[in-house]
Design an enzyme around this catalytic site. Structure first.
Site, PDB file in Angstrom:
ATOM      1  N   ASP A  17       0.833  -1.209   0.000  1.00 58.33           N
ATOM      2  CA  ASP A  17       0.000   0.000   0.000  1.00 58.33           C
ATOM      3  C   ASP A  17       0.863   1.253   0.000  1.00 58.33           C
ATOM      4  O   ASP A  17       1.978   1.242   0.527  1.00 58.33           O
ATOM      5  CB  ASP A  17      -0.900  -0.038   1.251  1.00 58.33           C
ATOM      6  CG  ASP A  17      -2.055   0.941   1.155  1.00 58.33           C
ATOM      7  OD1 ASP A  17      -2.298   1.487   0.057  1.00 58.33           O
ATOM      8  OD2 ASP A  17      -2.707   1.175   2.178  1.00 58.33           O
ATOM      9  N   ASN A  19       1.385   3.432  -2.893  1.00 57.06           N
ATOM     10  CA  ASN A  19       1.935   3.897  -4.183  1.00 57.06           C
ATOM     11  C   ASN A  19       1.391   5.270  -4.570  1.00 57.06           C
ATOM     12  O   ASN A  19       2.135   6.133  -5.027  1.00 57.06           O
ATOM     13  CB  ASN A  19       1.558   2.927  -5.314  1.00 57.06           C
ATOM     14  CG  ASN A  19       2.188   1.569  -5.157  1.00 57.06           C
ATOM     15  OD1 ASN A  19       3.111   1.401  -4.374  1.00 57.06           O
ATOM     16  ND2 ASN A  19       1.692   0.599  -5.904  1.00 57.06           N
ATOM     17  N   ARG A  30      -0.540   9.186  -9.894  1.00 58.03           N
ATOM     18  CA  ARG A  30      -0.585   7.970  -9.081  1.00 58.03           C
ATOM     19  C   ARG A  30       0.045   6.771  -9.792  1.00 58.03           C
ATOM     20  O   ARG A  30       0.703   5.932  -9.170  1.00 58.03           O
ATOM     21  CB  ARG A  30      -2.039   7.651  -8.711  1.00 58.03           C
ATOM     22  CG  ARG A  30      -2.679   8.679  -7.799  1.00 58.03           C
ATOM     23  CD  ARG A  30      -4.146   8.345  -7.564  1.00 58.03           C
ATOM     24  NE  ARG A  30      -4.315   6.996  -7.075  1.00 58.03           N
ATOM     25  CZ  ARG A  30      -4.186   6.635  -5.792  1.00 58.03           C
ATOM     26  NH1 ARG A  30      -3.910   7.539  -4.886  1.00 58.03           N
ATOM     27  NH2 ARG A  30      -4.354   5.383  -5.437  1.00 58.03           N
ATOM     28  N   HIS A  34       2.696   3.391  -8.939  1.00 56.57           N
ATOM     29  CA  HIS A  34       2.498   1.959  -9.200  1.00 56.57           C
ATOM     30  C   HIS A  34       3.689   1.374  -9.985  1.00 56.57           C
ATOM     31  O   HIS A  34       4.108   0.250  -9.758  1.00 56.57           O
ATOM     32  CB  HIS A  34       1.192   1.725  -9.970  1.00 56.57           C
ATOM     33  CG  HIS A  34      -0.038   2.096  -9.190  1.00 56.57           C
ATOM     34  ND1 HIS A  34      -0.231   1.713  -7.879  1.00 56.57           N
ATOM     35  CD2 HIS A  34      -1.141   2.822  -9.521  1.00 56.57           C
ATOM     36  CE1 HIS A  34      -1.403   2.188  -7.449  1.00 56.57           C
ATOM     37  NE2 HIS A  34      -1.963   2.869  -8.421  1.00 56.57           N
ATOM     38  N   SER A  62      -7.343  -5.647  -5.776  1.00 60.89           N
ATOM     39  CA  SER A  62      -8.427  -6.245  -5.002  1.00 60.89           C
ATOM     40  C   SER A  62      -9.754  -6.138  -5.751  1.00 60.89           C
ATOM     41  O   SER A  62      -9.891  -5.349  -6.696  1.00 60.89           O
ATOM     42  CB  SER A  62      -8.545  -5.547  -3.648  1.00 60.89           C
ATOM     43  OG  SER A  62      -9.131  -4.277  -3.817  1.00 60.89           O
ATOM     44  N   GLU A  64     -12.126  -4.690  -4.751  1.00 59.48           N
ATOM     45  CA  GLU A  64     -12.630  -3.323  -4.502  1.00 59.48           C
ATOM     46  C   GLU A  64     -11.908  -2.286  -5.384  1.00 59.48           C
ATOM     47  O   GLU A  64     -12.395  -1.173  -5.554  1.00 59.48           O
ATOM     48  CB  GLU A  64     -12.435  -2.929  -3.022  1.00 59.48           C
ATOM     49  CG  GLU A  64     -13.361  -3.650  -2.047  1.00 59.48           C
ATOM     50  CD  GLU A  64     -12.951  -5.098  -1.778  1.00 59.48           C
ATOM     51  OE1 GLU A  64     -11.729  -5.389  -1.788  1.00 59.48           O
ATOM     52  OE2 GLU A  64     -13.847  -5.950  -1.588  1.00 59.48           O
ATOM     53  N   ASN A  65     -10.749  -2.657  -5.900  1.00 61.04           N
ATOM     54  CA  ASN A  65      -9.958  -1.673  -6.659  1.00 61.04           C
ATOM     55  C   ASN A  65     -10.614  -1.235  -7.978  1.00 61.04           C
ATOM     56  O   ASN A  65     -10.213  -0.230  -8.565  1.00 61.04           O
ATOM     57  CB  ASN A  65      -8.545  -2.203  -6.945  1.00 61.04           C
ATOM     58  CG  ASN A  65      -7.633  -2.163  -5.734  1.00 61.04           C
ATOM     59  OD1 ASN A  65      -6.717  -2.964  -5.598  1.00 61.04           O
ATOM     60  ND2 ASN A  65      -7.866  -1.219  -4.834  1.00 61.04           N
ATOM     61  N   GLU A 204       0.981 -13.772  12.011  1.00 59.90           N
ATOM     62  CA  GLU A 204       1.422 -12.571  12.715  1.00 59.90           C
ATOM     63  C   GLU A 204       1.223 -11.415  11.738  1.00 59.90           C
ATOM     64  O   GLU A 204       1.370 -11.596  10.528  1.00 59.90           O
ATOM     65  CB  GLU A 204       2.923 -12.658  13.022  1.00 59.90           C
ATOM     66  CG  GLU A 204       3.299 -13.806  13.901  1.00 59.90           C
ATOM     67  CD  GLU A 204       3.500 -13.381  15.343  1.00 59.90           C
ATOM     68  OE1 GLU A 204       3.588 -12.171  15.597  1.00 59.90           O
ATOM     69  OE2 GLU A 204       3.548 -14.282  16.197  1.00 59.90           O
TER      70      GLU A 204
HETATM   71  C1  FPP Z   1      -1.957   0.258  -3.289  1.00 59.93           C
HETATM   72  O1  FPP Z   1      -1.465   1.570  -3.285  1.00 59.93           O
HETATM   73  C2  FPP Z   1      -1.451  -0.461  -4.410  1.00 59.93           C
HETATM   74  C3  FPP Z   1      -2.197  -1.058  -5.388  1.00 59.93           C
HETATM   75  C4  FPP Z   1      -3.657  -1.025  -5.433  1.00 59.93           C
HETATM   76  C5  FPP Z   1      -1.559  -1.721  -6.508  1.00 59.93           C
HETATM   77  C6  FPP Z   1      -0.399  -2.581  -6.171  1.00 59.93           C
HETATM   78  C7  FPP Z   1       0.374  -2.709  -7.378  1.00 59.93           C
HETATM   79  C8  FPP Z   1       1.700  -2.634  -7.475  1.00 59.93           C
HETATM   80  C9  FPP Z   1       2.646  -2.556  -6.356  1.00 59.93           C
HETATM   81  C10 FPP Z   1       2.220  -2.572  -8.826  1.00 59.93           C
HETATM   82  C11 FPP Z   1       2.852  -3.724  -9.395  1.00 59.93           C
HETATM   83  C12 FPP Z   1       2.441  -5.085  -9.043  1.00 59.93           C
HETATM   84  C13 FPP Z   1       2.823  -6.122  -9.779  1.00 59.93           C
HETATM   85  C14 FPP Z   1       2.465  -7.486  -9.393  1.00 59.93           C
HETATM   86  C15 FPP Z   1       3.587  -5.936 -11.007  1.00 59.93           C
HETATM   87  P1  FPP Z   1      -2.505   2.736  -3.349  1.00 59.93           P
HETATM   88  O2  FPP Z   1      -2.691   3.118  -4.763  1.00 59.93           O
HETATM   89  O3  FPP Z   1      -3.746   2.331  -2.629  1.00 59.93           O
HETATM   90  O4  FPP Z   1      -1.788   3.868  -2.574  1.00 59.93           O
HETATM   91  P2  FPP Z   1      -2.484   4.982  -1.700  1.00 59.93           P
HETATM   92  O5  FPP Z   1      -3.125   4.281  -0.538  1.00 59.93           O
HETATM   93  O6  FPP Z   1      -1.330   5.825  -1.282  1.00 59.93           O
HETATM   94  O7  FPP Z   1      -3.452   5.689  -2.574  1.00 59.93           O
END
Ligand code: FPP
Length: 239
Positions: A17, A19, A30, A34, A62, A64-65, A204
């Site tokens: 979390d 990014n 944003r 990522h 997810s 939810e995403n 854990e």
């Molecule tokens: C949450 O950060 C992150 C995600 C929803 C995406 C996770 C994806 C990656 C790390 C990219 C690459 C993954 C692979 C497998 C290549 P957020 O966007 O919710 O951050 P925020 O809470 O600061 O808005």
């Protein structure tokens, strides 16, 4: 019963979390966060053998995403396609077996084809087991497992009286995985957000403030080391 192995965690699951915030703090879109996050995935997967982590499960997208803006969702899907295409060779050479969990039904055909190909390509690898959760939700997974199970009951393959925790676990997306020993969430949020709900019953949890793009193999090694020490001490007190 708590059946976690003593010593280091064999299976670590990560909620990656932060990014978006990381990028916003730098005045960047944003999606930039990522992309940097994807580079961290590469580094963390490579670090697993040295740190003693045999199974790594990461929450990439997810159920939810989908509620994010259309452009962020499209950008993430394109990032997943690119990651698979670009990393396939290296993952194969490094002994990483890749598998995906989550509902593939909503994912586009090209991405699903790449996922299938990567699973097949790396299926003989045994050094590290990387599981990527894509369109994954813990409740959704349990609901889909129950659907599969009830179909088998209806077909007369399973006696409903015989259904127990083990039967249900065998119908989960994670049927090939041991339960996670340690779940890490970055970015300061202390929630599990529907990740591996069933499987984490005895895990854990480690919630850390670092945003995912700043997560490094050093931080990873430290958290895993702390887990190992904590676990050994616990063993000493109880025996
Ligand atoms: C949450 O950060 C992150 C995600 C929803 C995406 C996770 C994806 C990656 C790390 C990219 C690459 C993954 C692979 C497998 C290549 P957020 O966007 O919710 O951050 P925020 O809470 O600061 O808005």
């Amino acid at each position: 019963m708590d059946s976690r192995p003593k010593g280091g965690p064999c299976h670590v699951a990560i909620i990656m979390d932060g990014n978006g915030r990381w990028a916003t703090q730098r005045g960047r879109p944003r999606l930039f966060g990522h992309h940097v996050g994807a580079r961290r995935v590469r580094e963390i997967v490579r670090a697993c053998p040295d740190i003693g982590v045999k199974y790594l499960t990461i929450f990439a997208f997810s159920t939810e995403n989908w509620r994010r803006t259309q452009s962020e969702v499209a950008g993430l899907m394109s990032l997943f396609r690119r990651y698979i295409t670009r990393e396939a060779k290296a993952l194969l050479a490094e002994g990483v077996r890749v598998r995906f969990i989550g509902d593939r039904i909503k994912l586009d055909d090209k991405l699903v084809r790449l996922m299938d190909e990567l699973e097949l390509l790396t299926s003989e690898n045994t050094k590290v087991n990387l599981t990527i959760a894509l369109n994954y939700g813990g409740r959704d997974e349990v609901a889909r497992a129950v659907k599969r199970l009830t179909r088998e009951v209806k077909a007369g393959h399973i006696d409903p009286e015989m259904v127990n925790e083990e039967t249900l676990a065998r119908h989960l997306d994670t049927c090939f995985l041991p339960d996670p020993d340690l779940v890490i969430r970055t970015s300061g949020e202390a929630r599990i957000s529907n990740f591996l709900l069933w499987q984490s019953a005895y895990a854990e949890y480690e919630f850390i403030d670092t945003l995912w793009p700043d997560f490094s193999k050093e931080i990873f090694a430290e958290i895993v080391g702390n887990y190992a020490r904590r676990d050994r001490r616990f063993g000493a007190v109880t025996t």
